[in-house]
Design a protein around this motif. Sequence first.
Motif, PDB file in Angstrom:
ATOM      1  N   SER A 106       7.492   6.755   0.092  1.00  0.00           N
ATOM      2  CA  SER A 106       7.114   5.635   1.240  1.00  0.00           C
ATOM      3  C   SER A 106       6.374   4.594   0.253  1.00  0.00           C
ATOM      4  O   SER A 106       6.498   3.309   0.704  1.00  0.00           O
ATOM      5  CB  SER A 106       6.055   6.014   2.062  1.00  0.00           C
ATOM      6  OG  SER A 106       4.941   6.272   1.484  1.00  0.00           O
ATOM      7  N   ARG A 107       6.225   4.816  -0.837  1.00  0.00           N
ATOM      8  CA  ARG A 107       5.387   3.446  -1.801  1.00  0.00           C
ATOM      9  C   ARG A 107       6.418   3.328  -3.011  1.00  0.00           C
ATOM     10  O   ARG A 107       5.833   2.481  -3.820  1.00  0.00           O
ATOM     11  CB  ARG A 107       3.891   4.465  -2.220  1.00  0.00           C
ATOM     12  CG  ARG A 107       2.968   4.755  -1.467  1.00  0.00           C
ATOM     13  CD  ARG A 107       2.178   3.559  -0.962  1.00  0.00           C
ATOM     14  NE  ARG A 107       1.675   3.899   0.207  1.00  0.00           N
ATOM     15  CZ  ARG A 107       0.383   4.494   0.280  1.00  0.00           C
ATOM     16  NH1 ARG A 107      -0.260   4.761  -0.722  1.00  0.00           N
ATOM     17  NH2 ARG A 107      -0.199   4.881   1.414  1.00  0.00           N
ATOM     18  N   GLY A 108       7.459   3.738  -3.045  1.00  0.00           N
ATOM     19  CA  GLY A 108       8.525   3.485  -3.810  1.00  0.00           C
ATOM     20  C   GLY A 108       8.426   4.036  -5.323  1.00  0.00           C
ATOM     21  O   GLY A 108       8.635   3.341  -6.325  1.00  0.00           O
ATOM     22  N   VAL A 109       7.411   5.080  -5.372  1.00  0.00           N
ATOM     23  CA  VAL A 109       7.436   5.728  -6.651  1.00  0.00           C
ATOM     24  C   VAL A 109       8.334   6.741  -7.079  1.00  0.00           C
ATOM     25  O   VAL A 109       8.683   7.750  -6.359  1.00  0.00           O
ATOM     26  CB  VAL A 109       5.867   6.659  -6.734  1.00  0.00           C
ATOM     27  CG1 VAL A 109       5.645   7.258  -7.997  1.00  0.00           C
ATOM     28  CG2 VAL A 109       4.581   5.779  -6.125  1.00  0.00           C
ATOM     29  N   HIS A 110       8.946   6.394  -8.159  1.00  0.00           N
ATOM     30  CA  HIS A 110      10.119   7.175  -8.755  1.00  0.00           C
ATOM     31  C   HIS A 110       9.558   8.472  -9.466  1.00  0.00           C
ATOM     32  O   HIS A 110       8.523   8.264 -10.379  1.00  0.00           O
ATOM     33  CB  HIS A 110      10.784   6.355  -9.830  1.00  0.00           C
ATOM     34  CG  HIS A 110      11.851   7.198 -10.177  1.00  0.00           C
ATOM     35  ND1 HIS A 110      13.106   7.428  -9.961  1.00  0.00           N
ATOM     36  CD2 HIS A 110      12.111   7.473 -11.567  1.00  0.00           C
ATOM     37  CE1 HIS A 110      13.800   8.209 -10.740  1.00  0.00           C
ATOM     38  NE2 HIS A 110      13.275   8.231 -11.852  1.00  0.00           N
ATOM     39  N   ILE A 111       9.932   9.478  -8.993  1.00  0.00           N
ATOM     40  CA  ILE A 111       9.417  10.943  -9.520  1.00  0.00           C
ATOM     41  C   ILE A 111      10.475  11.160 -10.328  1.00  0.00           C
ATOM     42  O   ILE A 111      11.811  11.743  -9.813  1.00  0.00           O
ATOM     43  CB  ILE A 111       9.336  11.730  -8.517  1.00  0.00           C
ATOM     44  CG1 ILE A 111       8.231  11.103  -7.526  1.00  0.00           C
ATOM     45  CG2 ILE A 111       8.652  13.097  -9.014  1.00  0.00           C
ATOM     46  CD1 ILE A 111       6.867  10.997  -8.061  1.00  0.00           C
TER      47      ILE A 111
END
Length: 87
Positions: A77-82
């Motif tokens: 939802s926060r656009g954090v690429h894992i």
Amino acid sequence: PLLNAMVNTASGATWVSIHHGGGVGIGRSIHAGQVTVADGTELSAQKIERVLTNDPGMGVLRHVDAGYDRAGEIAQSRGVHIPMTRA
């Protein structure tokens, strides 16, 4: 914790520590901490932004890697690429 310490160092933290957990795990637990000086300069503002983005971001990464579904939802939802996922 070692990766957290290296990320905080690379992000510009003023003081980074790696230490045992004290009473936690009877000395078998390792923790990392950071201090970032806020002196009103543009450089310190940049460092603070990096450290206070990357340090909690590492917590999200670690929780996703541990398999916590909610952490994956938050990252997405926060656009954090894992990196270890396809998200």
